[in-house]
Design an enzyme around this catalytic site. Structure first.
Site, short mmCIF file in Angstrom:
data_model
loop_
_atom_site.label_atom_id
_atom_site.label_comp_id
_atom_site.label_asym_id
_atom_site.label_seq_id
_atom_site.Cartn_x
_atom_site.Cartn_y
_atom_site.Cartn_z
N LYS A 10 0.83 -1.21 0.00
CA LYS A 10 0.00 0.00 0.00
C LYS A 10 0.87 1.27 0.00
O LYS A 10 2.07 1.21 0.31
CB LYS A 10 -0.93 -0.04 1.22
CG LYS A 10 -1.93 -1.20 1.18
CD LYS A 10 -2.93 -1.13 2.34
CE LYS A 10 -3.92 -2.28 2.29
NZ LYS A 10 -4.95 -2.19 3.38
N TYR A 50 -12.41 -2.48 -3.71
CA TYR A 50 -12.91 -2.59 -2.34
C TYR A 50 -14.44 -2.49 -2.27
O TYR A 50 -14.99 -2.11 -1.23
CB TYR A 50 -12.26 -1.53 -1.46
CG TYR A 50 -10.89 -1.91 -0.89
CD1 TYR A 50 -10.74 -3.05 -0.10
CD2 TYR A 50 -9.77 -1.13 -1.10
CE1 TYR A 50 -9.51 -3.41 0.43
CE2 TYR A 50 -8.53 -1.48 -0.57
CZ TYR A 50 -8.41 -2.62 0.20
OH TYR A 50 -7.19 -2.96 0.74
N PHE A 58 -15.62 3.74 6.88
CA PHE A 58 -14.26 4.14 6.49
C PHE A 58 -14.01 4.02 4.98
O PHE A 58 -12.89 4.21 4.53
CB PHE A 58 -13.22 3.32 7.26
CG PHE A 58 -13.35 1.82 7.10
CD1 PHE A 58 -12.85 1.18 5.97
CD2 PHE A 58 -13.98 1.05 8.07
CE1 PHE A 58 -12.96 -0.18 5.80
CE2 PHE A 58 -14.10 -0.33 7.91
CZ PHE A 58 -13.60 -0.94 6.77
N ARG A 86 -1.82 -14.24 4.56
CA ARG A 86 -2.55 -13.59 5.66
C ARG A 86 -1.77 -13.71 6.97
O ARG A 86 -1.73 -12.78 7.77
CB ARG A 86 -3.94 -14.22 5.82
CG ARG A 86 -4.86 -14.04 4.61
CD ARG A 86 -5.37 -12.64 4.44
NE ARG A 86 -6.21 -12.21 5.54
CZ ARG A 86 -6.89 -11.06 5.55
NH1 ARG A 86 -6.82 -10.22 4.51
NH2 ARG A 86 -7.62 -10.72 6.57
N THR A 92 -5.29 -6.89 10.90
CA THR A 92 -5.60 -5.62 10.22
C THR A 92 -5.07 -4.43 11.02
O THR A 92 -4.48 -3.50 10.48
CB THR A 92 -7.13 -5.48 10.05
OG1 THR A 92 -7.63 -6.68 9.45
CG2 THR A 92 -7.49 -4.29 9.20
N ARG A 103 2.65 -6.28 9.28
CA ARG A 103 1.94 -5.13 9.86
C ARG A 103 2.51 -4.74 11.21
O ARG A 103 2.56 -3.56 11.55
CB ARG A 103 0.44 -5.43 9.92
CG ARG A 103 -0.20 -5.31 8.52
CD ARG A 103 -1.59 -5.86 8.49
NE ARG A 103 -2.33 -5.49 7.28
CZ ARG A 103 -3.48 -6.06 6.91
NH1 ARG A 103 -4.01 -7.03 7.66
NH2 ARG A 103 -4.09 -5.68 5.81
N ASN A 113 -2.02 0.36 6.75
CA ASN A 113 -1.49 -0.89 7.28
C ASN A 113 -0.64 -1.69 6.28
O ASN A 113 -0.50 -2.89 6.40
CB ASN A 113 -2.61 -1.73 7.91
CG ASN A 113 -3.67 -2.13 6.90
OD1 ASN A 113 -3.55 -1.83 5.73
ND2 ASN A 113 -4.69 -2.82 7.37
N HIS A 116 -2.12 -5.42 1.60
CA HIS A 116 -3.41 -6.10 1.42
C HIS A 116 -3.13 -7.54 1.04
O HIS A 116 -2.17 -7.81 0.32
CB HIS A 116 -4.23 -5.46 0.30
CG HIS A 116 -5.33 -6.35 -0.19
ND1 HIS A 116 -6.55 -6.42 0.43
CD2 HIS A 116 -5.37 -7.27 -1.19
CE1 HIS A 116 -7.29 -7.34 -0.19
NE2 HIS A 116 -6.59 -7.86 -1.18
N GLU A 127 -9.76 -11.17 -7.18
CA GLU A 127 -8.82 -10.05 -7.10
C GLU A 127 -7.68 -10.18 -8.11
O GLU A 127 -7.24 -9.19 -8.68
CB GLU A 127 -8.28 -9.94 -5.67
CG GLU A 127 -9.37 -9.56 -4.69
CD GLU A 127 -8.90 -9.50 -3.24
OE1 GLU A 127 -9.73 -9.21 -2.37
OE2 GLU A 127 -7.70 -9.75 -2.98
#
Ligand code: ATP
Ligand code: MG
Length: 138
Positions: A10, A50, A58, A86, A92, A103, A113, A116, A127
């Site tokens: 990100k 998203y 948010f 993950r 998160t 993270r 964060n 993704h 995705e």
């Protein structure tokens, strides 16, 4: 089972020169880069990506953030790649992320964060097809 999942580095991480360290983290933990491109997402692309979060309070902030700088889109391949990615990412909210996760190491907040990752095999398929035609995968 060998799987492929979608990872995004990100804007908070690309801007802080963490791209190389994050890719190395995946490679050192058994995931291989099968496709990769750096780009800046348009609002339309980020909103589409998203879409499942459209009703969340948010959502606007999330879209603004994802368009605020370059992102690195990657297909990551390996044994159980969806869940492995993950685990490597961590929770998160970085305050709740386990020691040694990306993270925990790098994220600044629940919004900024750093990475993704697809959350299921079905999300991974959707995705990956959103950002990579099958012919781009190695
Ligand atoms: P991602 O989908 O980015 O891998 P995730 O699956 O861990 O993250 P989701 O619940 O899918 O978490 O939320 C998507 C993203 O929306 C989060 O990564 C984060 O950037 C942002 N987000 C989630 N909850 C909040 C919140 N309470 N406030 C601000 N941003 C949030
Ligand atoms: Mg998610």
């Amino acid at each position: 089972m060998t799987e492929t999942t979608l990872s995004i580095i990100k804007p908070d991480a690309t801007k802080r020169n963490l791209t190389g360290r994050i890719i190395a983290h995946f490679e050192e933990h058994g995931l291989q880069v099968a496709a990769m491109k750096m780009t800046q997402l348009s609002r339309r692309e980020a909103e589409g990506f998203y879409a499942e979060h459209k009703a969340r309070p948010f959502f606007g902030e999330l879209v603004d953030f994802m368009c605020s700088g370059p992102v690195v889109l990657m297909a990551l391949k390996g044994e159980g790649a969806v869940m492995k990615n993950r685990e490597l990412m961590g929770a998160t909210n970085p305050a709740e992320a386990a020691e040694g996760t990306i993270r925990k190491l790098y994220a600044r907040s629940i919004g900024e964060n750093s990475v993704h990752g697809s959350d299921s095999a079905e999300s991974a398929r959707r995705e990956l097809s959103y950002f990579f035609p099958a012919t781009d995968l190695y």
